[in-house]
Design an enzyme around this catalytic site. Structure first.
Site, PDB file in Angstrom:
ATOM      1  N   CYS A 183      30.326 -87.970 -30.190  1.00 21.83           N
ATOM      2  CA  CYS A 183      31.099 -88.444 -29.042  1.00 21.83           C
ATOM      3  C   CYS A 183      31.646 -87.268 -28.233  1.00 21.83           C
ATOM      4  CB  CYS A 183      32.254 -89.324 -29.530  1.00 21.83           C
ATOM      5  SG  CYS A 183      33.283 -90.011 -28.218  1.00 21.83           S
ATOM      6  N   THR A 185      33.779 -88.058 -25.448  1.00 23.02           N
ATOM      7  CA  THR A 185      34.766 -88.710 -24.585  1.00 23.02           C
ATOM      8  C   THR A 185      35.934 -87.799 -24.247  1.00 23.02           C
ATOM      9  OG1 THR A 185      34.215 -90.938 -25.353  1.00 23.02           O
ATOM     10  CG2 THR A 185      36.440 -90.609 -24.464  1.00 23.02           C
ATOM     11  N   GLY A 268      24.968 -90.624 -30.196  1.00 26.92           N
ATOM     12  CA  GLY A 268      26.045 -91.518 -29.815  1.00 26.92           C
ATOM     13  C   GLY A 268      25.513 -92.598 -28.897  1.00 26.92           C
ATOM     14  N   MET A 269      26.142 -93.780 -28.950  1.00 23.91           N
ATOM     15  CA  MET A 269      25.653 -94.884 -28.125  1.00 23.91           C
ATOM     16  C   MET A 269      26.026 -94.724 -26.658  1.00 23.91           C
ATOM     17  SD  MET A 269      23.816 -96.309 -30.213  1.00 23.91           S
ATOM     18  CE  MET A 269      23.199 -97.519 -29.055  1.00 23.91           C
ATOM     19  N   GLY A 287      28.359 -88.889 -24.896  1.00 20.15           N
ATOM     20  CA  GLY A 287      27.870 -88.665 -26.246  1.00 20.15           C
ATOM     21  C   GLY A 287      26.687 -87.724 -26.231  1.00 20.15           C
TER      22      GLY A 287
END
Length: 346
Positions: A183, A185, A268-269, A287
């Site tokens: 991730c 983010t 990561g999605m 991601g």
């Protein structure tokens, strides 16, 4: 800006303090936990949940985790028809599993189809569970299916976000934003809270409120030591991705590099690769996509986790994981302790 908290601890910022113990062996420790309450309570003899990622959890991982006493959750980045077929396969084998659904754009219709095929554990899977649409999705699912389903939701980083989902009808909430190994983010958006600090914050408010909604620690967990710290802080279960990636039971083929080393894709999605495969376009990537060494059967990892959790409980002097959070003590450590904590004979 308004300062939210005076401190925010990561897993590496603390160590649990060894205490007097009557536990003769880590194998004597009961590591079972439960998530949810009432008719929606789920007993987990192995309180570990596989993240709904397309390189982590599919049918094989759900089956392996069910046999171990844990829980796998099918990811939602596939056509409804494909997801329905996987639900049918798992239900035919009488396996315990969960399904993830979106919080916008047709999620109720999808959920009705999955419910009709026997799905009873639903994850409202969204990057920011502290949002109006996530809260509304939980409310709508509870209204549609009543007490027949266990609703998991999240992710959230604060007690306020947790309580909003709990009040909306969630049985369990994923706590942690931006800490996942794939991730980005926090880098892209500048937002997030260390996962351990989030769990502590939520647990404090949960005790005061009296809610029975469960905490699922999700993000930044790299080993059984991090799991023990999460449970000590108040988590009822932990969710992991990279720990189970690269195994025989994770989706994807084994690939070999030029030097003959074996690996599998892990992503990561919210990565560009996952977005492109799921919907053909890429918005903002939060991601990464990478490779992870091939690990063989995931059952060996289950055994290591079991042993680590049992050992952690014994060091805190409890013979049941359920007792750990009330007995555990911790110290804040310096950055130098990281080096001391790792093997340094290499």
């Amino acid at each position: 800006m308004i300062k939210y908290s005076s401190s925010a601890l990561c897993f590496d910022d603390i160590l649990l303090v060894p205490q007097e113990s009557q536990v003769a062996s880590r194998h004597n420790v009961d590591i079972s936990m439960s998530i949810g309450y009432g008719d929606r309570k789920i007993i987990l003899d192995f309180p570990v949940i596989a993240a709904p990622m397309d390189t982590v959890c599919d049918v094989d991982m759900c089956i392996a985790l069910d046999k171990a006493g844990g829980l796998g959750i099918l990811h939602r980045y596939m056509p409804d028809e494909t997801l329905i077929q996987k639900v049918k396969l798992l239900k035919y084998g009488k396996h315990n599993f969960g399904v993830s659904v979106a919080s916008v754009n047709g999620y109720l219709n999808t959920s009705e189809k999955l419910y009709a095929e026997g799905a009873r554990i639903f994850l409202v899977d969204t990057a920011n569970g502290h949002s109006e649409y996530a809260v509304a999705a939980v409310q709508n699912l509870r209204s549609a299916f009543g007490n027949d389903i266990h609703i998991m939701a999240g992710n959230v980083a604060t007690a306020d976000g947790f309580m909003r989902l709990a009040d909306a009808g969630a049985d369990s909430v994923r706590v942690g934003i931006g800490g996942g190994s794939a991730c980005t983010t926090r880098i892209v958006s500048g937002h997030g809270v260390p996962t351990l600090a989030s769990i502590m914050d939520v647990e404090d408010v949960r005790e005061i409120s009296g809610t029975e909604c469960s905490i699922i620690a999700d993000g930044g967990i790299r080993n059984s030591g991090d799991m023990i710290k999460a449970f000590a802080a108040g988590a009822d279960a932990v969710m992991v991705g990279s720990m189970f990636a690269g195994t025989d039971q994770s989706p994807g083929d084994v690939i070999r590099d030029g030097g003959g080393k074996e690996a599998k894709i892990f992503r990561g999605m919210a990565s560009a690769a996952a977005q492109k495969d799921a919907r053909g376009t890429v918005s903002v990537s939060e991601g990464i996509s990478t490779t992870i060494p091939y690990k063989g059967s995931v059952t060996h990892i289950f055994d290591q986790i079991r042993g680590g959790i049992g050992s952690g409980c014994s060091y805190s002097g409890v013979d049941s994981l359920n007792e750990l959070s009330s007995a555990a003590q911790y110290v804040i450590v310096s950055h130098s302790s990281l080096g001391e904590s790792k093997p340094h004979a290499l």
